[in-house]
Structure formats: structure tokens, C-alpha cells
Design a protein around this motif. Sequence first.
Motif, PDB file in Angstrom:
ATOM      1  N   ASP A 101      -1.990   6.029 -11.847  1.00  0.00           N
ATOM      2  CA  ASP A 101      -1.914   7.436 -12.247  1.00  0.00           C
ATOM      3  C   ASP A 101      -2.754   8.312 -11.314  1.00  0.00           C
ATOM      4  OD1 ASP A 101      -1.171   9.577 -13.917  1.00  0.00           O
ATOM      5  OD2 ASP A 101      -3.082   9.438 -14.981  1.00  0.00           O
ATOM      6  N   ILE A 102      -3.957   7.819 -11.017  1.00  0.00           N
ATOM      7  CA  ILE A 102      -4.873   8.592 -10.171  1.00  0.00           C
ATOM      8  C   ILE A 102      -4.296   8.758  -8.771  1.00  0.00           C
ATOM      9  CG2 ILE A 102      -7.082   8.380  -8.956  1.00  0.00           C
ATOM     10  CD1 ILE A 102      -8.237   7.314 -11.643  1.00  0.00           C
ATOM     11  N   LYS A 103      -3.767   7.686  -8.248  1.00  0.00           N
ATOM     12  CA  LYS A 103      -3.202   7.751  -6.895  1.00  0.00           C
ATOM     13  C   LYS A 103      -2.044   8.731  -6.855  1.00  0.00           C
ATOM     14  CE  LYS A 103      -4.764   3.504  -4.854  1.00  0.00           C
ATOM     15  NZ  LYS A 103      -4.970   2.103  -5.236  1.00  0.00           N
ATOM     16  N   PRO A 129      -6.817  -0.053 -17.003  1.00  0.00           N
ATOM     17  CA  PRO A 129      -7.234   0.118 -15.599  1.00  0.00           C
ATOM     18  C   PRO A 129      -6.053   0.223 -14.639  1.00  0.00           C
ATOM     19  CG  PRO A 129      -8.406  -1.713 -16.632  1.00  0.00           C
ATOM     20  CD  PRO A 129      -7.388  -1.251 -17.619  1.00  0.00           C
ATOM     21  N   GLN A 159       0.817  -1.212   0.000  1.00  0.00           N
ATOM     22  CA  GLN A 159       0.000   0.000   0.000  1.00  0.00           C
ATOM     23  C   GLN A 159       0.850   1.260   0.000  1.00  0.00           C
ATOM     24  OE1 GLN A 159      -3.190   0.023  -0.403  1.00  0.00           O
ATOM     25  NE2 GLN A 159      -3.551  -2.194  -0.189  1.00  0.00           N
ATOM     26  N   GLY A 160       2.167   1.064   0.030  1.00  0.00           N
ATOM     27  CA  GLY A 160       3.036   2.237  -0.043  1.00  0.00           C
ATOM     28  C   GLY A 160       3.268   2.915   1.287  1.00  0.00           C
ATOM     29  N   ASP A 211      -4.354   3.594 -15.063  1.00  0.00           N
ATOM     30  CA  ASP A 211      -5.233   4.648 -14.537  1.00  0.00           C
ATOM     31  C   ASP A 211      -5.198   4.681 -13.026  1.00  0.00           C
ATOM     32  OD1 ASP A 211      -5.953   5.454 -17.015  1.00  0.00           O
ATOM     33  OD2 ASP A 211      -7.909   4.446 -17.031  1.00  0.00           O
ATOM     34  N   ASP A 212      -5.285   3.480 -12.416  1.00  0.00           N
ATOM     35  CA  ASP A 212      -5.340   3.405 -10.957  1.00  0.00           C
ATOM     36  C   ASP A 212      -4.078   4.016 -10.349  1.00  0.00           C
ATOM     37  OD1 ASP A 212      -6.560   2.556  -8.520  1.00  0.00           O
ATOM     38  OD2 ASP A 212      -5.014   0.974  -8.412  1.00  0.00           O
ATOM     39  N   GLU A 252      -1.574  11.237  -8.858  1.00  0.00           N
ATOM     40  CA  GLU A 252      -2.106  12.580  -9.043  1.00  0.00           C
ATOM     41  C   GLU A 252      -2.691  13.104  -7.737  1.00  0.00           C
ATOM     42  OE1 GLU A 252      -4.781  12.829 -12.349  1.00  0.00           O
ATOM     43  OE2 GLU A 252      -5.582  14.763 -11.693  1.00  0.00           O
ATOM     44  N   ALA A 253      -3.417  12.185  -7.008  1.00  0.00           N
ATOM     45  CA  ALA A 253      -4.046  12.587  -5.751  1.00  0.00           C
ATOM     46  C   ALA A 253      -3.005  13.081  -4.756  1.00  0.00           C
ATOM     47  CB  ALA A 253      -4.841  11.416  -5.163  1.00  0.00           C
ATOM     48  N   ILE A 254      -1.959  12.349  -4.647  1.00  0.00           N
ATOM     49  CA  ILE A 254      -0.919  12.731  -3.700  1.00  0.00           C
ATOM     50  C   ILE A 254      -0.191  14.000  -4.164  1.00  0.00           C
ATOM     51  CG2 ILE A 254       1.337  12.049  -2.760  1.00  0.00           C
ATOM     52  CD1 ILE A 254      -0.985  10.676  -1.379  1.00  0.00           C
ATOM     53  N   GLN A 314       6.200   2.747  -3.754  1.00  0.00           N
ATOM     54  CA  GLN A 314       5.151   1.738  -3.614  1.00  0.00           C
ATOM     55  C   GLN A 314       5.306   0.627  -4.636  1.00  0.00           C
ATOM     56  OE1 GLN A 314       1.162   3.258  -3.776  1.00  0.00           O
ATOM     57  NE2 GLN A 314       0.241   1.259  -3.358  1.00  0.00           N
TER      58      GLN A 314
END
Lengths: 686, 138
Positions: B101-103, B95, B16-17, B98-99, B105-107, B39
Motif C-alpha cells: 500500500d505504501i509503495k 505488514p 522490484q517492478g 501495508d508495504d 501511495e508513494a508512486i 509488479q
Amino acid sequence: MSVPGDNQPASGSMRTLMIDNQKVIDELNARIQRRDQEVKIIQQISSEINSTLDLEHMLGIILDSLDRVLGFKHCMILLSDDAAASLSVAALRGYENQQPGATVPVGQGPIGVAARRRRVVRMAAMAAQMGYVAAVRGEMGHEKAQVKLPGLANVQSQMAIPLVVKDRLVGVLAVESAAINAFDALDELLLSIVANQVASAIDNARLYLREQERSQLLDNTNRELSQLNETLESKVNARTAELTEALGDLERRKVQHEELLARMAPRELIPLMVEDRLQAVRLNATVMFTDLSGFTSFSAGMEPDEVFAHLNHYFAWLGDAISRYRGYVNKTMGDGTMILFGVPEPSLSHATDAVLAALTLQSDVGTTISLNMRIGISSGVITAGMLGPRNKSMYDVLGETVNVAQRMESSAPLGGIVVTAATADLVRPYFLLETLPEQEIKGLSKMTNFRVVGLRKLTDDPRRVDPSGRFAAMATPLQQEIEAFKAQHFDSVNFVSIQARDGAFYHNETVAILALALLRELRGHPQLGTAASQLDEARLLRFALLHDIGKRTLDTARLNRRGLTAEERAALRTDLERATAETLDRLELGELASALPPFYRFEAQELTGEIDMLTEIVGVADIYDALTAPKFYKGTPWSIRGALEDMMRMPFAINRPRPILAAFAELMRPAAATLTSGRSAKPVLD
Amino acid sequence: MAGTIALPQEIMPALQGAVPATIVTCALDGEPNVTTVSQVFSVDQNHVALSFQFFSKTIRNVRENPYVMVQVINPMDFSTWLLELRYDRTETEGPLFDDMDIKLEAIASMTGMSGIFKLRGADVYEVLSVKKAPWRRD
């Protein structure tokens, strides 16, 4: 573990197998139970969410369910603004010191990214990852600049689920935890399903709210509009009232001005006068002078205002009578007046109008003032126009006729009317005149003048009552009978005034006389005697006297117009019938109106078959008088014989015997005359 | 052997990093390289992924020599895991990409670094072996 038979390999492996099976079954049961519970949870949340359309209440329910049912202790719902540029916290649960209203720009943090990407963002161990990023950032020479976002300060795990309805982002549902790895794939799945429900519920609620706001707005707008309308209406009303008042003021002023101008000239000329376009014209007219004899001595002892009051009262009365006969009081000179007939509009009846007016004045003056009048009348060419210095110019007439009229007045006896030969020629068919001895008129050559005796009645006209005929003997008593009947029943009707409109003087009385003569004649008729005896005599007389009484409201120019087309004549007849019916109604003789339609159809020569006796008697009398009586616009009227023969050739008489007409002809014809019936080949000329 | 080694459930928290992982790669000439990554992502039962954000020695080595060894730590119990991996492919869409990439980007967006931490690809590795410390020497 020491169990009997433990060493036996066969039973040992069997037990292991059984235990394994049991494990699988338990696991399956647990999974089924969890699934079952998930479905229940989702159903429960779903039904709770959908129980309200009030957005705030609904968000509360959602967050409560997430906590109570699913165990998410820190959760918030953010709604996107219209521009979808940012999200703001609409409701939250499990946070101290945090209020709704905080915003998250789209694209920032797990929530912002979930909104921007429309994807679920599930984060764990966020502190470490942020630390790593910050470290890299430091290596890259960037300043440390942590973005402040709503949520837990020590957040480690976060799940942000976009709420999307039909490709539209409604908001984001977010749950958080301080635990490093709080949410797993199952949580994500569950929350995604719930989020779908939440999204559409929020969307519905927002739509409902927006609809409510819109209807509220609409209500407000409507209210404002109706207030505006009311204001506007009252303003318009006020303005309209002002304008109406101003208009009324203007109208009153216009009337005042016209009244003032009307003292200077006939009303018809005012528009021309105002535009200064009134030109002098020459016309055939009649001039009348009146004088009140002995007024000077009558007023000798009076106060000045009393003198004026008496005289003005007299002039008011005189003016009424003059206007009734279409005359114009041009000026007054002391107690004297100068009156014009046939100006400014030329008329056929100027001379008869003048004589009638004079007769009226002389017969009625006693009701106004106890003095006698002298009246002089002259007809001929006059010149009319505006006369006098500019500030005092008046409509006036010039010419020999004017001077002569004044001489006629001064030569007239007290209570008398004297007319010139020119006037006498115009009025002789209608009035009885007495020739005065030839006399020298001051400043003029010798003249023969005439004194007006009165209106010529039927028996005063030898052309219409042949002395050799049977009717001659009965004419005088019948005329007296009709005069008495008229005086008794129709004292209020001024027949002379009505007849003066088209010069059909004594027409109504004549029709009544003739009709009465014919009715009485018919009573002795072998076939018609019974019917004639049953006919109501008084009703016949009423109808004969009033059959064209509607003339009083019709335009005189129209009544006197020559050369009418068939359509115009028919229209005139229709209007006359309607006006007559109205007048009968006013006289409370509406019952008589039922006799009008057949009578007017008879007059139009539309009846050729059965004709009721009243219609035929009055109709025959009416046509006969119309043919034999003098008219302004006719030359010599028909002779008795000519008229009777003409009637016998009328359509109603051609195809069947008409005993009523025959009896009438027999009554009226000169003794020596042999009449040619309508059925004979050629008319016989008189 | 490919497809035969499955990641156990209890290793998941380590992926989970929470604690940076240590990765060892080796260039073709035999020179090893040890570094940390933020991660290691789990892909499925026998695959993991590493983010490819910068051109680093690790990336260059892996492209030359697919064999890699990774150590991850479970933040819940601090157990240490050693994974033998073989680089399989780099995904730049889908997928998984994307997953990750999104994480990322969120951080990154939370630290004002949006657009700087760009995921170039998701490097997918096959898991050749999984061992939990204290590991035995085979």
C-alpha cells in the motif's frame, strides 16, 4: 579435474563434504564479520552524531557518515515543521544544484508517505512504476501532472525513513540512487537503526536550539522590559516631580492664602471662615490695649519708610511676646494695638496670660524701641465674630469689656499696667496688685482699678509662709539665694513662660527654696546629718528647678484638663518625665535625668520602701507646693497644716517613719499647730 | 508441493517492478487471459503477491481458478523467469498489505494520483515452480 584418487567414491564424497563444511564456515565468518562491521558502523555514527548539539553541524556529520561509512552517495535530511504539514530539506549531500530549504508536502512521494505513515518506504524501479501509473492515469483521462520533489532527477531507488521520537515526527532521512534496485532489506535495517539515533540526536539538538532561542527571547524580553521599566521609571519620576512641584506650589499658595486670611482672623478660625460658617459667639475673655507713648514726636523728623520700619519692627516684637502667652493681636491703630486672650478657644488662663504678656512687654520694650508703653486690661464677657462690610470684614469683638480695656490703657501711667477689678480677681493669687484710687472713667461710672506690680513670689504669699513658723525667718534670704542661682545658671530658661502654661507660677523656684531649706535643716539631724552633708547642694537645686521643665513641650489644654482618670494622669506623668529628660539633655544636664525615674515614681506614690534623699527632699517640697499653691482649676488651696497632714497620710508615710517628711513638717508648721501623724486614726481638719 | 519450492536469490531483482510482468489466468470455462501487471512482490521464500487494485478479468479468473502462470524479467541481466502460482488468499491488512500500500501511495502521490490508486488487497500466491529461461521442457 584429474586428481589422484579422484575415482574413489568414498574419498570424493568426503572431499565434497569438507568443501561444503568450509563453505558454511566461510559464510558464517563472513556473516559474523558483517554483523561486527554493522555494529561498529552504527557505534561510529552514533558517537559522531552525539558529539555536537549544533543542529546544522550535526546534520552535516550524519550525512557525511552515511556517505563515508555506509556508502549512501545521495542522502538528505528533512525536518518537519511545527504543524507537521510539510517537510523541508535541512541538509543534503551528493546533489548538484540543490540547496536546503526545498519542501515536501506530507503525503507526497516516498518521503511524504514515510512521514505520513511513519513507516519506512523502500522503492525500486521507480521510473517504470511511475510510467505505469501515468499510463493508467492517461487511460482514466487525467492530465499528466508530475509533482516536482527535491532529489535526483533520474531517481530509480529511494529509501525514506521517518525520524520519530516518542510518537513525534522529527523529520525524514532519505537516500536515493539512480540504480534500479539499489537498496535491500539489510540497508533498510541498518538505516532504520541509524535513523533512530539520528532522530533523538536531532530532537535533542532542536530542543537545545529551541531552549537557546527561548532563553535568547527571554533575554531580549527581559532587556526590553528593563528598558521599558527604566523609561517608565523615568516617566514616573518626571511625573512625580511635576506633581510634587505642583503640590508644593499648591501648599505654598495655601500657606499664602492662610497667611492672608490670618491677618483677618485667628488661625484656628480660618477653616470656618473659608466655609463661611463662622458664627458670632459670646465668651469670657480678656482684652488688652497697648499704646506707644510719644511715637508721634519720636517719628516727626523721619522719612515715611523709616517710620513704618520702626513701627513694624516694634509690632513684630510685640506679636512674638503676645503669641508666647497665647494672645491674638486683633488690630493695630496707629502705634496702638488691641489684643485678645481666651479667643477663639476659651481658656482658663486668659487673664493671667494677659497680665504676664503685659509684664513681659513692659520689662522688655526698651530693647526694641526707646519709648514707653501704656497697657490696659479688662476681663469679662465679649461677643466675637466677623465684623465689617463684606469686602472688608475682620474678626472683631464687641462689648463693654472692650471699651473698658481701652479706658484702662488711657488711664495707665507710662510703663504701667492697669487692670479692672474683674481681671484683678482672676489674677490676684499669682500677681501683686496695687489698688488705685477710685476714679471716674470717661463715660463710665466710678471704678476701682489696680496696677500690676509683678509676679507674686513665695515670700509675697502669707498663706504659704506662716509668720509663726520657723521657715518664715529663712524664707527671704533663701528666695534671694535661689533667684541668684537661677540668674547665674538658668538665665536662658524662661521659667515664667513655662509656668504660665498651667499657672504654676513660681513653682520651680518655690520647690528649690523649700528643698534647700529642708536640706540645710537635715544637716543637723542626728541620723540623717551625715548623708545630708554629703548631698550636692547645687545638684539638688538644679533638680528642684528643672524637675518638670518638660512642660514646655506638652499641650497646654492637656496640662490644664480637669478630672483626669488615673490612666490619663499616669500617661501625662510618663510624657512629662520623658519630655523633661529631653529638655535636660538639651541643657546639657543629661546627668540629672538619672534622678527622674525615682522622683516620678515617688510623685506617683509608688515608692513605699527605701527612698533616696534627693528624691524625698525634692518630692516632699514639690508635693507641698502643689498642694498649697493657687491653681486656675482649683478652689482655695490647702492650708499649710492641711497640706502637711495630707502628706503624712500618703502611702509612703504610712508604713514607716519618714524623718525627712517629719523634719519638713516641723520646719513649715505654724508654731501653734499640733500635727496628727499619718499613723493616727483620724485626720484632723484645719 | 506447497512449501517445498524456494525462490532463488537471483530472481529478486525481477520482483522490484522494474519491468512489468505478464500474467496468464484461466476462467473456469477454459478461456485464458493474458495481461501485464506492474509488479510481482516477493513475500517469503515460497510466496509472492500481486496487488489487487481494480476488479479485472484477472481477479475474477483467479477467484474461480487459482492456478496462474507469471513471467518476470530481471532488469539487471534481462533474464526471463516463469513462475507457476496458486492463489492462496487475499490480505487486506498486516505488514504485507501495508508495504504494498505504501509503495503504491508513494508512486501515486508523485504523479498527482493520491487516493485513486487504492490497494484493495494483497493477493498472496504459493509458488509451485520456478524456471529460468531458456527453460527446458520437462
